[in-house]
Design a protein around this motif. Structure first.
Motif, PDB file in Angstrom:
ATOM      1  N   UNK A 269       0.862  -1.184   0.000  1.00  0.00           N
ATOM      2  CA  UNK A 269       0.000   0.000   0.000  1.00  0.00           C
ATOM      3  C   UNK A 269       0.901   1.237   0.000  1.00  0.00           C
ATOM      4  N   UNK A 270       1.058   1.912  -1.148  1.00  0.00           N
ATOM      5  CA  UNK A 270       1.918   3.091  -1.194  1.00  0.00           C
ATOM      6  C   UNK A 270       1.221   4.308  -0.597  1.00  0.00           C
ATOM      7  N   UNK A 271       1.911   5.004   0.302  1.00  0.00           N
ATOM      8  CA  UNK A 271       1.362   6.191   0.959  1.00  0.00           C
ATOM      9  C   UNK A 271       2.226   7.395   0.611  1.00  0.00           C
ATOM     10  N   UNK A 272       1.594   8.437   0.087  1.00  0.00           N
ATOM     11  CA  UNK A 272       2.297   9.669  -0.253  1.00  0.00           C
ATOM     12  C   UNK A 272       1.270  10.787  -0.392  1.00  0.00           C
ATOM     13  N   UNK A 273       1.730  12.014  -0.216  1.00  0.00           N
ATOM     14  CA  UNK A 273       0.809  13.147  -0.377  1.00  0.00           C
ATOM     15  C   UNK A 273       0.212  13.173  -1.777  1.00  0.00           C
ATOM     16  N   UNK A 274       1.020  12.782  -2.764  1.00  0.00           N
ATOM     17  CA  UNK A 274       0.529  12.783  -4.146  1.00  0.00           C
ATOM     18  C   UNK A 274      -0.580  11.758  -4.364  1.00  0.00           C
ATOM     19  N   UNK A 275      -0.726  10.830  -3.417  1.00  0.00           N
ATOM     20  CA  UNK A 275      -1.772   9.812  -3.496  1.00  0.00           C
ATOM     21  C   UNK A 275      -2.937  10.143  -2.554  1.00  0.00           C
ATOM     22  N   UNK A 276      -2.936  11.374  -2.039  1.00  0.00           N
ATOM     23  CA  UNK A 276      -4.056  11.832  -1.236  1.00  0.00           C
ATOM     24  C   UNK A 276      -4.004  11.488   0.233  1.00  0.00           C
ATOM     25  N   UNK A 277      -2.831  11.060   0.718  1.00  0.00           N
ATOM     26  CA  UNK A 277      -2.689  10.714   2.127  1.00  0.00           C
ATOM     27  C   UNK A 277      -1.593  11.586   2.740  1.00  0.00           C
TER      28      UNK A 277
ATOM     29  N   UNK B 255       0.610  12.142   6.168  1.00  0.00           N
ATOM     30  CA  UNK B 255       0.959  11.559   7.471  1.00  0.00           C
ATOM     31  C   UNK B 255       1.023  12.605   8.575  1.00  0.00           C
ATOM     32  N   UNK B 256       1.173  13.874   8.219  1.00  0.00           N
ATOM     33  CA  UNK B 256       1.269  14.929   9.225  1.00  0.00           C
ATOM     34  C   UNK B 256      -0.114  15.347   9.720  1.00  0.00           C
ATOM     35  N   UNK B 257      -1.040  15.575   8.793  1.00  0.00           N
ATOM     36  CA  UNK B 257      -2.402  15.933   9.190  1.00  0.00           C
ATOM     37  C   UNK B 257      -3.223  14.698   9.543  1.00  0.00           C
ATOM     38  N   UNK B 258      -2.788  13.545   9.028  1.00  0.00           N
ATOM     39  CA  UNK B 258      -3.536  12.299   9.240  1.00  0.00           C
ATOM     40  C   UNK B 258      -4.616  12.071   8.205  1.00  0.00           C
ATOM     41  N   UNK B 259      -4.758  12.990   7.257  1.00  0.00           N
ATOM     42  CA  UNK B 259      -5.802  12.873   6.241  1.00  0.00           C
ATOM     43  C   UNK B 259      -5.645  11.591   5.414  1.00  0.00           C
ATOM     44  N   UNK B 260      -6.676  10.773   5.397  1.00  0.00           N
ATOM     45  CA  UNK B 260      -6.691   9.558   4.591  1.00  0.00           C
ATOM     46  C   UNK B 260      -5.944   8.386   5.187  1.00  0.00           C
ATOM     47  N   UNK B 261      -5.317   8.577   6.339  1.00  0.00           N
ATOM     48  CA  UNK B 261      -4.442   7.550   6.893  1.00  0.00           C
ATOM     49  C   UNK B 261      -5.225   6.345   7.411  1.00  0.00           C
TER      50      UNK B 261
ATOM     51  N   UNK C 128      -6.090   0.282   6.591  1.00  0.00           N
ATOM     52  CA  UNK C 128      -7.000  -0.831   6.892  1.00  0.00           C
ATOM     53  C   UNK C 128      -6.418  -2.146   6.378  1.00  0.00           C
ATOM     54  N   UNK C 129      -6.248  -3.094   7.278  1.00  0.00           N
ATOM     55  CA  UNK C 129      -5.745  -4.410   6.901  1.00  0.00           C
ATOM     56  C   UNK C 129      -4.241  -4.537   6.816  1.00  0.00           C
ATOM     57  N   UNK C 130      -3.518  -3.439   7.011  1.00  0.00           N
ATOM     58  CA  UNK C 130      -2.051  -3.497   6.936  1.00  0.00           C
ATOM     59  C   UNK C 130      -1.494  -4.200   8.171  1.00  0.00           C
ATOM     60  N   UNK C 131      -0.557  -5.106   7.947  1.00  0.00           N
ATOM     61  CA  UNK C 131       0.086  -5.823   9.049  1.00  0.00           C
ATOM     62  C   UNK C 131       1.366  -5.121   9.504  1.00  0.00           C
ATOM     63  N   UNK C 132       2.062  -4.517   8.551  1.00  0.00           N
ATOM     64  CA  UNK C 132       3.310  -3.805   8.848  1.00  0.00           C
ATOM     65  C   UNK C 132       3.282  -2.448   8.175  1.00  0.00           C
ATOM     66  N   UNK C 133       3.810  -1.443   8.878  1.00  0.00           N
ATOM     67  CA  UNK C 133       3.962  -0.099   8.315  1.00  0.00           C
ATOM     68  C   UNK C 133       5.454   0.204   8.250  1.00  0.00           C
TER      69      UNK C 133
ATOM     70  N   UNK D  10      -3.143   5.465  14.077  1.00  0.00           N
ATOM     71  CA  UNK D  10      -3.901   4.852  12.989  1.00  0.00           C
ATOM     72  C   UNK D  10      -3.492   3.397  12.780  1.00  0.00           C
ATOM     73  N   UNK D  11      -2.200   3.112  12.964  1.00  0.00           N
ATOM     74  CA  UNK D  11      -1.728   1.741  12.803  1.00  0.00           C
ATOM     75  C   UNK D  11      -2.323   0.810  13.836  1.00  0.00           C
ATOM     76  N   UNK D  12      -2.354   1.260  15.091  1.00  0.00           N
ATOM     77  CA  UNK D  12      -2.946   0.446  16.154  1.00  0.00           C
ATOM     78  C   UNK D  12      -4.429   0.232  15.911  1.00  0.00           C
ATOM     79  N   UNK D  13      -5.117   1.282  15.471  1.00  0.00           N
ATOM     80  CA  UNK D  13      -6.550   1.180  15.197  1.00  0.00           C
ATOM     81  C   UNK D  13      -6.834   0.204  14.053  1.00  0.00           C
ATOM     82  N   UNK D  14      -5.887   0.125  13.106  1.00  0.00           N
ATOM     83  CA  UNK D  14      -6.060  -0.760  11.957  1.00  0.00           C
ATOM     84  C   UNK D  14      -5.656  -2.203  12.258  1.00  0.00           C
ATOM     85  N   UNK D  15      -5.069  -2.428  13.435  1.00  0.00           N
ATOM     86  CA  UNK D  15      -4.657  -3.778  13.808  1.00  0.00           C
ATOM     87  C   UNK D  15      -3.288  -4.177  13.284  1.00  0.00           C
ATOM     88  N   UNK D  16      -2.459  -3.193  12.916  1.00  0.00           N
ATOM     89  CA  UNK D  16      -1.107  -3.498  12.440  1.00  0.00           C
ATOM     90  C   UNK D  16      -0.275  -4.126  13.562  1.00  0.00           C
ATOM     91  N   UNK D  17       0.755  -4.867  13.170  1.00  0.00           N
ATOM     92  CA  UNK D  17       1.578  -5.583  14.143  1.00  0.00           C
ATOM     93  C   UNK D  17       2.866  -4.852  14.501  1.00  0.00           C
TER      94      UNK D  17
END
Length: 226
Positions: free
Chosen positions: A35-43, A45-51, A56-61, A89-96
């Motif tokens: 799952x690629x995360x970047x501002x150019x993809x609408x996410x 990490x600083x504001x948390x928008x879209x995170x 959802x469903x990610x095991x590792x970040x 957000x990672x804890x809420x998503x159930x990441x390990x």
């Protein structure tokens, strides 16, 4: 450390960046669902928008995002905000676990960008998810950016330090290995460096000379913790 080659859903912050772009490719080659995360993809990490949605469903970040400024205050604000958001957000998503790329030797300095990376590590370690740290020497590819950041009136002010420059792809491979470890190893640190030790100023001078730029490289002493 034993590794688990079972396919995972792995989220990568800074996915379009210097390390992240290599990392996405490596993880996909190893059969992971990336799952690629970047501002150019609408996410963001600083504001948390879209995170929350994207994790959802990610095991590792794997966090490879970098701030837009070398200024200590701005970089610290970026890294601590992103660290808190990724933990929440990672804890809420159930990441390990969270794997983060950092810099070798940052705990010996008390200012600048290095101090911001220390704050990032500390903030991540305060969160609920285990954190695996991969500290790298300066990237070959980073030297050019560093010179650009520090140029004033034709002079680049480079920190006085020795380093073992390493390719960004080698660091990406180490991050992928860490993500595949069976045990999260909270707070465990791996260091990744190139084969030859050099003065950072010499590497920068060679780069400038190869381009024919008329930039003077000047070493600047930094405060070191003892």
């Amino acid at each position: 450390m034993q590794t688990d080659n079972t396919s995972q859903r792995i989220a990568v912050t800074g996915a379009t960046g210097r390390v992240g772009s290599h990392l996405v490719e490596i993880l996909e080659q190893r059969g992971h669902d990336v799952v690629p995360i970047a501002r150019s993809k609408g996410v963001d990490v600083v504001s948390g928008e879209g995170l929350d949605e994207v994790l959802a469903g990610a095991e590792t970040i794997i966090d490879t995002a970098t701030g837009p400024s070398p200024d200590q205050e701005e970089a610290t604000a970026f890294f601590t905000a992103s660290a808190r958001n990724l933990q929440r957000a990672g804890a809420a998503a159930g990441a390990k676990r969270i794997v983060v790329v950092s810099i070798i030797g940052i705990d010996k300095f008390q200012g600048g960008y290095n101090a911001a990376k220390v704050a990032q590590e500390q903030t991540l370690l305060e969160g609920p998810l285990p954190v695996r740290i991969v500290r790298a020497a300066q990237f070959h590819e980073f030297v050019d950016q560093l010179v650009g950041w520090t140029i004033q009136d034709g002079v680049a002010h480079v920190p006085e330090m020795r380093t073992q420059p390493v390719a960004a792809r080698v660091v990406a491979e180490a991050l992928a290995d860490a993500a595949e470890e069976r045990e999260a190893g909270n707070g465990r640190i791996t260091e990744v460096a190139g084969p030859r030790e050099e003065r950072l100023a010499e590497v920068a001078a060679a780069l400038v000379a190869s381009r024919g730029d008329s930039v003077e490289i000047r070493e600047e002493r930094q405060s070191v913790l003892v």
